[in-house]
Design an enzyme around this catalytic site. Structure first.
Site, PDB file in Angstrom:
ATOM      1  N   ARG A  45      -2.472   6.452   9.707  1.00 12.52           N
ATOM      2  CA  ARG A  45      -2.141   5.939   8.265  1.00 12.52           C
ATOM      3  C   ARG A  45      -2.538   7.091   7.359  1.00 12.52           C
ATOM      4  NH1 ARG A  45      -4.884   0.345   8.003  1.00 12.52           N
ATOM      5  NH2 ARG A  45      -3.734  -0.774   9.558  1.00 12.52           N
ATOM      6  N   CYS A  57      -7.754 -10.956  -0.314  1.00  9.27           N
ATOM      7  CA  CYS A  57      -7.784 -10.692   1.148  1.00  9.27           C
ATOM      8  C   CYS A  57      -8.055 -11.967   2.198  1.00  9.27           C
ATOM      9  CB  CYS A  57      -8.984  -9.654   1.320  1.00  9.27           C
ATOM     10  SG  CYS A  57      -9.362  -9.321   3.091  1.00  9.27           S
ATOM     11  N   CYS A  80     -16.606  -8.953   4.021  1.00  5.78           N
ATOM     12  CA  CYS A  80     -16.726  -9.509   5.448  1.00  5.78           C
ATOM     13  C   CYS A  80     -17.120  -8.093   6.344  1.00  5.78           C
ATOM     14  CB  CYS A  80     -15.300  -9.994   6.083  1.00  5.78           C
ATOM     15  SG  CYS A  80     -13.908  -8.705   6.472  1.00  5.78           S
ATOM     16  N   ARG A 126       0.962  -1.398   0.114  1.00  8.55           N
ATOM     17  CA  ARG A 126       0.075   0.092   0.046  1.00  8.55           C
ATOM     18  C   ARG A 126       0.858   1.288   0.269  1.00  8.55           C
ATOM     19  NH1 ARG A 126      -4.322  -0.227   4.531  1.00  8.55           N
ATOM     20  NH2 ARG A 126      -5.186  -1.913   3.235  1.00  8.55           N
ATOM     21  N   LYS A 181      -4.928   0.521  14.688  1.00 14.26           N
ATOM     22  CA  LYS A 181      -4.967   1.454  13.330  1.00 14.26           C
ATOM     23  C   LYS A 181      -5.474   2.974  13.753  1.00 14.26           C
ATOM     24  CE  LYS A 181      -7.274  -1.086  10.682  1.00 14.26           C
ATOM     25  NZ  LYS A 181      -7.926  -2.010   9.445  1.00 14.26           N
ATOM     26  N   LYS A 233      -6.985   6.513  12.057  1.00 14.94           N
ATOM     27  CA  LYS A 233      -7.306   7.256  10.566  1.00 14.94           C
ATOM     28  C   LYS A 233      -7.902   8.727  10.523  1.00 14.94           C
ATOM     29  CE  LYS A 233      -8.193   2.624   8.519  1.00 14.94           C
ATOM     30  NZ  LYS A 233      -9.369   1.808   7.709  1.00 14.94           N
ATOM     31  N   CYS A 287     -15.115  -3.531  -1.811  1.00 15.85           N
ATOM     32  CA  CYS A 287     -13.857  -3.656  -1.308  1.00 15.85           C
ATOM     33  C   CYS A 287     -13.057  -4.746  -2.013  1.00 15.85           C
ATOM     34  CB  CYS A 287     -13.918  -4.136   0.146  1.00 15.85           C
ATOM     35  SG  CYS A 287     -14.321  -5.797   0.347  1.00 15.85           S
ATOM     36  N   CYS A 322     -14.350  -2.198   4.770  1.00 18.97           N
ATOM     37  CA  CYS A 322     -13.348  -1.612   4.040  1.00 18.97           C
ATOM     38  C   CYS A 322     -13.783  -0.460   2.986  1.00 18.97           C
ATOM     39  CB  CYS A 322     -12.333  -2.586   3.496  1.00 18.97           C
ATOM     40  SG  CYS A 322     -11.330  -3.304   4.584  1.00 18.97           S
TER      41      CYS A 322
HETATM   42 FE1  SRM Z   1      -9.578  -2.457   5.078  1.00 17.45          FE
HETATM   43  C1  SRM Z   1      -8.373  -4.918   6.816  1.00 17.45           C
HETATM   44  C2  SRM Z   1      -8.452  -3.607   2.363  1.00 17.45           C
HETATM   45  C3  SRM Z   1     -10.112   0.426   3.723  1.00 17.45           C
HETATM   46  C4  SRM Z   1     -11.321  -1.406   7.843  1.00 17.45           C
HETATM   47  N1  SRM Z   1      -8.374  -4.119   4.542  1.00 17.45           N
HETATM   48  C5  SRM Z   1      -7.875  -4.818   5.614  1.00 17.45           C
HETATM   49  C6  SRM Z   1      -6.914  -5.838   4.796  1.00 17.45           C
HETATM   50  C7  SRM Z   1      -5.526  -5.364   4.936  1.00 17.45           C
HETATM   51  C8  SRM Z   1      -7.015  -7.566   5.078  1.00 17.45           C
HETATM   52  C9  SRM Z   1      -6.161  -7.982   6.200  1.00 17.45           C
HETATM   53  O1  SRM Z   1      -6.003  -7.362   7.384  1.00 17.45           O
HETATM   54  O2  SRM Z   1      -5.495  -8.991   6.025  1.00 17.45           O
HETATM   55  C10 SRM Z   1      -7.530  -5.622   3.372  1.00 17.45           C
HETATM   56  C11 SRM Z   1      -6.554  -6.155   2.318  1.00 17.45           C
HETATM   57  C12 SRM Z   1      -7.413  -6.407   1.055  1.00 17.45           C
HETATM   58  C13 SRM Z   1      -6.412  -6.574  -0.212  1.00 17.45           C
HETATM   59  O3  SRM Z   1      -5.957  -7.682  -0.746  1.00 17.45           O
HETATM   60  O4  SRM Z   1      -6.209  -5.645  -0.703  1.00 17.45           O
HETATM   61  C14 SRM Z   1      -8.141  -4.349   3.333  1.00 17.45           C
HETATM   62  N2  SRM Z   1      -9.110  -1.602   3.501  1.00 17.45           N
HETATM   63  C15 SRM Z   1      -8.911  -2.475   2.228  1.00 17.45           C
HETATM   64  C16 SRM Z   1      -8.837  -1.271   1.072  1.00 17.45           C
HETATM   65  C17 SRM Z   1      -7.779  -1.790   0.094  1.00 17.45           C
HETATM   66  C18 SRM Z   1     -10.608  -1.600   0.414  1.00 17.45           C
HETATM   67  C19 SRM Z   1     -10.626  -1.058  -0.793  1.00 17.45           C
HETATM   68  O5  SRM Z   1     -11.146  -1.899  -1.594  1.00 17.45           O
HETATM   69  O6  SRM Z   1     -10.343   0.115  -1.060  1.00 17.45           O
HETATM   70  C20 SRM Z   1      -8.897  -0.010   1.752  1.00 17.45           C
HETATM   71  C21 SRM Z   1      -7.385   0.659   1.997  1.00 17.45           C
HETATM   72  C22 SRM Z   1      -7.506   1.799   2.428  1.00 17.45           C
HETATM   73  C23 SRM Z   1      -5.971   2.529   2.532  1.00 17.45           C
HETATM   74  O7  SRM Z   1      -5.685   2.864   1.401  1.00 17.45           O
HETATM   75  O8  SRM Z   1      -5.388   2.609   3.814  1.00 17.45           O
HETATM   76  C24 SRM Z   1      -9.511  -0.284   2.975  1.00 17.45           C
HETATM   77  N3  SRM Z   1     -10.486  -0.768   5.767  1.00 17.45           N
HETATM   78  C25 SRM Z   1     -10.827   0.263   4.903  1.00 17.45           C
HETATM   79  C26 SRM Z   1     -11.961   1.076   5.608  1.00 17.45           C
HETATM   80  C27 SRM Z   1     -12.394   2.291   4.967  1.00 17.45           C
HETATM   81  C28 SRM Z   1     -11.840   3.681   5.467  1.00 17.45           C
HETATM   82  O9  SRM Z   1     -10.951   3.650   6.234  1.00 17.45           O
HETATM   83  O10 SRM Z   1     -12.291   4.785   4.970  1.00 17.45           O
HETATM   84  C29 SRM Z   1     -12.284   0.510   6.796  1.00 17.45           C
HETATM   85  C30 SRM Z   1     -13.475   1.021   7.776  1.00 17.45           C
HETATM   86  C31 SRM Z   1     -12.969   2.153   8.567  1.00 17.45           C
HETATM   87  C32 SRM Z   1     -12.232   1.723   9.782  1.00 17.45           C
HETATM   88  O11 SRM Z   1     -11.108   1.496   9.941  1.00 17.45           O
HETATM   89  O12 SRM Z   1     -12.891   1.434  10.833  1.00 17.45           O
HETATM   90  C33 SRM Z   1     -11.310  -0.515   6.893  1.00 17.45           C
HETATM   91  N4  SRM Z   1      -9.700  -3.003   7.114  1.00 17.45           N
HETATM   92  C34 SRM Z   1     -10.633  -2.679   8.092  1.00 17.45           C
HETATM   93  C35 SRM Z   1     -10.500  -3.449   9.200  1.00 17.45           C
HETATM   94  C36 SRM Z   1     -11.595  -3.360  10.606  1.00 17.45           C
HETATM   95  C37 SRM Z   1     -10.871  -2.383  11.525  1.00 17.45           C
HETATM   96  C38 SRM Z   1     -11.699  -2.298  12.726  1.00 17.45           C
HETATM   97  O13 SRM Z   1     -11.629  -1.500  13.356  1.00 17.45           O
HETATM   98  O14 SRM Z   1     -12.226  -3.401  13.059  1.00 17.45           O
HETATM   99  C39 SRM Z   1      -9.625  -4.544   9.112  1.00 17.45           C
HETATM  100  C40 SRM Z   1      -9.070  -5.922   9.862  1.00 17.45           C
HETATM  101  C41 SRM Z   1      -8.554  -5.294  10.757  1.00 17.45           C
HETATM  102  O15 SRM Z   1      -7.860  -4.397  11.035  1.00 17.45           O
HETATM  103  O16 SRM Z   1      -7.888  -6.326  11.672  1.00 17.45           O
HETATM  104  C42 SRM Z   1      -9.066  -4.275   7.519  1.00 17.45           C
HETATM  105 FE1  SF4 Z   2     -11.084  -7.986   2.887  1.00 20.57          FE
HETATM  106 FE2  SF4 Z   2     -13.206  -7.517   4.747  1.00 20.57          FE
HETATM  107 FE3  SF4 Z   2     -11.627  -5.278   3.817  1.00 20.57          FE
HETATM  108 FE4  SF4 Z   2     -13.333  -6.631   2.218  1.00 20.57          FE
HETATM  109  S1  SF4 Z   2     -13.766  -5.599   4.094  1.00 20.57           S
HETATM  110  S2  SF4 Z   2     -11.201  -5.919   1.770  1.00 20.57           S
HETATM  111  S3  SF4 Z   2     -13.207  -8.723   2.772  1.00 20.57           S
HETATM  112  S4  SF4 Z   2     -10.810  -7.148   5.095  1.00 20.57           S
END
Ligand code: SRM
Ligand code: SF4
Length: 585
Positions: free
Chosen positions: A140, A445, A484, A71, A217, A219, A439, A488
């Site tokens: 981040r 993922c 899930c 990333r 994390k 944000k 996502c 995201c």
């Molecule tokens: Fe996310 C984890 C992809 C924005 C909440 N996210 C992941 C991981 C890294 C999976 C992992 O931990 O193994 C995913 C990688 C998938 C892949 O193959 O690329 C992933 N998240 C993404 C992206 C690429 C989705 C997309 O299609 O664009 C976004 C990357 C953003 C960036 O550039 O940094 C992405 N993730 C978000 C957002 C949206 C936002 O921030 O505006 C959220 C919800 C907001 C928040 O943080 O509450 C988000 N991602 C999560 C979570 C749940 C966090 C939590 O508080 O419970 C996880 C899981 C974790 O952290 O354990 C996660």
């Molecule tokens: Fe992966 Fe769940 Fe985030 Fe989709 S919402 S990219 S399935 S961690």
């Protein structure tokens, strides 16, 4: 030491070094150790495997098809044409000829193999970008409203995003040591030496984070009303720009405690809308970010990772106590919050002229996936634009792209390329598609329970048939899907949200605010994808027939009694009415 497993890993990592260098040198496997997988997240790198190939690799007794997701941090989402061309080249060379624009204004590469990881990171740095702190328990990528045409203040907001990003970047020299050195440990020459990363190899101290970094994390986003295209209420810390006329920013309303992630079946986890804490001046904004980060550092839950985000810290401390702690560190009180109003949380497409007569084109990029197919040469088209573009590119928080700052004399040539490569057509998609986001989910993922970006486009084809019949083709309804419940693509802030539970099964959520200011509510649990048309058809038709003037879909489903409104995250799981899905048609 006490605390969750991750706390122990951070403690033992020697400021994010771990045994990553040794792991990279081990050619017997495409993987790195489980602990190092946690450490590399802080460097913007995730180990993954191709889940489509798991079965056949298992049968052939081979290890999983390991590769890495990288990333790239892009504060405020601004990239130069040269940087775009480099991201394109790196994607062609190491990342399966595809580039992902994320929901947080960043680039992602998928499928980078271990032996090419270091080279890839060095080439990203040579393009004056880096990956440090793109993931991990730190602040981040700092997002901000990407629309340069919206007012004359955009530059000030972008500057603040960069300032906060720099201020909160970890200072450890680990990133240099691991990624920007050759096999002898000698520093390699890259033109981008992230300026604030300690710079000296033996510097271990982290003035803001300390040895254990944050509990989870973190944000930060900045929004310029009336556009909430950064979805400010979904983030740990936010700044809402309060304008003085259309040229100056008076200050910012500070928001805290937003977040999306939750776990199915665990009601102690929930998405949450950020609270407005108060108002600060532009000069105070960076200090506010440090104070909020420090209060979370010292009070966040380090025992239970599921409850470690700032939203839970605020729920347990109470907003007033939290605010008092922040003000104690600041040494001054925040002023009362000012009036503000948002009217949408998605992007506005097509051409816009700014106050200087320059042009900006917002391009719809379905689910942020930039790649070429036989029928749509998006990646090639954007490369050709980058080769002649004198302005910049702006990544949006809705996975789209603004080709920004086009001088009047260059507009025709860019428009010709947009037309030749059918990119102009992309902005004429249905209202539902233009307001959609999914996502990544499968196949990369590791947390995905169901498909997302590979499925949503075809679901929209189906739902568009109903929308068209109902006369709603042009109507903007936000629709988002995730594989899930981590959220995201911020599905709980979409008027229609799908959240994966198992292959082909999703929870359906309805009723979020069109401006991203109200969470949705569960409408149907574990619905099968083949039933979606039958489930949503009647609701969409009812909306077309019975909506009031200007009434948004998310407001209508509450008024019509399909779901109850969710006032705040702790009520997210309440008032669910268990329904049987309508029979498939
Ligand atoms: Fe996310 C984890 C992809 C924005 C909440 N996210 C992941 C991981 C890294 C999976 C992992 O931990 O193994 C995913 C990688 C998938 C892949 O193959 O690329 C992933 N998240 C993404 C992206 C690429 C989705 C997309 O299609 O664009 C976004 C990357 C953003 C960036 O550039 O940094 C992405 N993730 C978000 C957002 C949206 C936002 O921030 O505006 C959220 C919800 C907001 C928040 O943080 O509450 C988000 N991602 C999560 C979570 C749940 C966090 C939590 O508080 O419970 C996880 C899981 C974790 O952290 O354990 C996660
Ligand atoms: Fe992966 Fe769940 Fe985030 Fe989709 S919402 S990219 S399935 S961690």
């Amino acid at each position: 030491m006490a605390g969750s497993k991750n706390e122990g890993i951070k403690d033992a990592s020697n400021y994010l070094r771990g045994t990553v260098l040794e792991g990279l040198a081990d050619t017997s496997t495409g993987a790195i150790s489980a602990d190092d997988q946690q450490v590399t997240k802080f460097h913007g790198i995730y180990q993954q495997d191709d889940r489509d190939l798991r079965k056949e690799r298992r049968k052939a007794k081979q290890e999983k098809a390991f590769s890495f997701m990288i990333r790239v941090r892009v504060p405020g989402g601004v990239a130069t044409p040269t940087q775009w061309l480099e991201m394109d080249r790196i994607a062609q060379q190491y990342g399966g000829s595809a580039l992902k624009l994320t929901t947080r204004q960043a680039f992602q590469f998928h499928g980078v193999i271990k032996s090419e990881l270091k080279k890839t990171i060095q080439e990203i740095n040579a393009a004056l970008l880096d990956t440090v702190a793109a993931c991990g328990d730190v602040n981040r990528n700092v997002m901000c409203n990407p629309n340069p045409y919206q007012s004359k203040v955009h530059g000030q907001v972008q500057d603040l995003a960069v300032k906060i990003s720099d201020h909160l970047t970890p200072r450890t020299g680990a990133y240099h040591e691991i990624w920007l050195t050759d096999s002898e440990g000698e520093k390699v020459k890259v033109t981008h030496d992230p300026p604030l990363l300690g710079g000296s190899f033996d510097e271990g101290e982290e003035p803001i984070y300390g040895k254990l970094y944050l509990p989870r994390k973190f944000k930060i986003v900045i929004a310029v009303p009336p556009s909430n295209d950064v979805d400010i209420f979904a983030h740990d810390l936010g700044y809402i720009a309060i304008l003085d006329g259309d040229e100056k920013i008076d200050g910012y309303n500070v928001t805290v405690g937003g977040g999306m992630g939750m776990s199915h079946g665990k009601t102690e986890t929930f998405p949450r809308i950020a609270d407005v804490l108060g108002f600060c001046t532009p000069e105070q904004a960076v200090a506010v970010s440090e104070a909020v980060v420090k209060v979370q550092r010292d009070n966040g839950n380090r025992e239970v990772r599921l409850n470690a985000r700032l939203k839970y810290t605020i729920e347990s401390m109470g907003l007033d106590t939290f605010k008092a702690e922040v003000e104690k560190l600041l040494g001054f009180k925040l002023e009362p919050a000012r009036e503000f109003a948002f009217d949408h949380n998605s992007d506005r497409y097509g051409w816009v002229e700014d106050h200087r007569g320059h042009w900006h084109f917002t391009l719809f990029v379905e689910n942020g996936r930039v790649y070429d197919t036989d029928s749509y040469s998006l990646m090639t088209g954007l490369r050709e634009i980058a080769q002649m573009h004198g302005g910049d590119f702006r990544l949006t928080a809705n996975q789209n792209l603004i080709i920004a700052d086009i001088a009047p004399e260059a507009k025709d040539a860019i428009e010709k390329l947009l037309t030749e490569h059918k990119m102009i057509d992309a902005t004429e998609r249905s209202g539902l598609r233009l307001n959609s986001m999914a996502c990544v989910a499968l196949p990369t993922c590791g947390l995905a329970l169901a498909e997302s970006q590979r499925y949503l486009p075809s679901l929209i084809d189906e739902l568009d048939e109903i929308m068209e019949e109902a006369g709603l083709r042009e109507d903007a309804i936000t629709i988002r899907m995730t594989g899930c419940p981590n959220g995201c693509a911020r599905p709980y802030l979409a008027e229609i949200g799908f959240v994966g539970r198992a292959p082909g099964k999703y929870n359906i959520y309805l009723g979020a605010g069109f401006a991203g200011d109200r969470l949705s509510k569960l409408y149907m649990r574990s619905a099968k994808s083949e039933d979606f048309k039958a489930i949503l058809g009647p609701v969409i038709r009812d909306y077309a027939a019975n909506r009031q003037d200007g009434e948004r879909f998310g407001d209508f489903v509450i008024r019509a009694g399909y779901v109850k409104a969710t006032e705040q995250g702790r009520d997210f799981h309440a008032d669910f009415i268990d329904r049987e899905p309508a029979a498939s048609t």
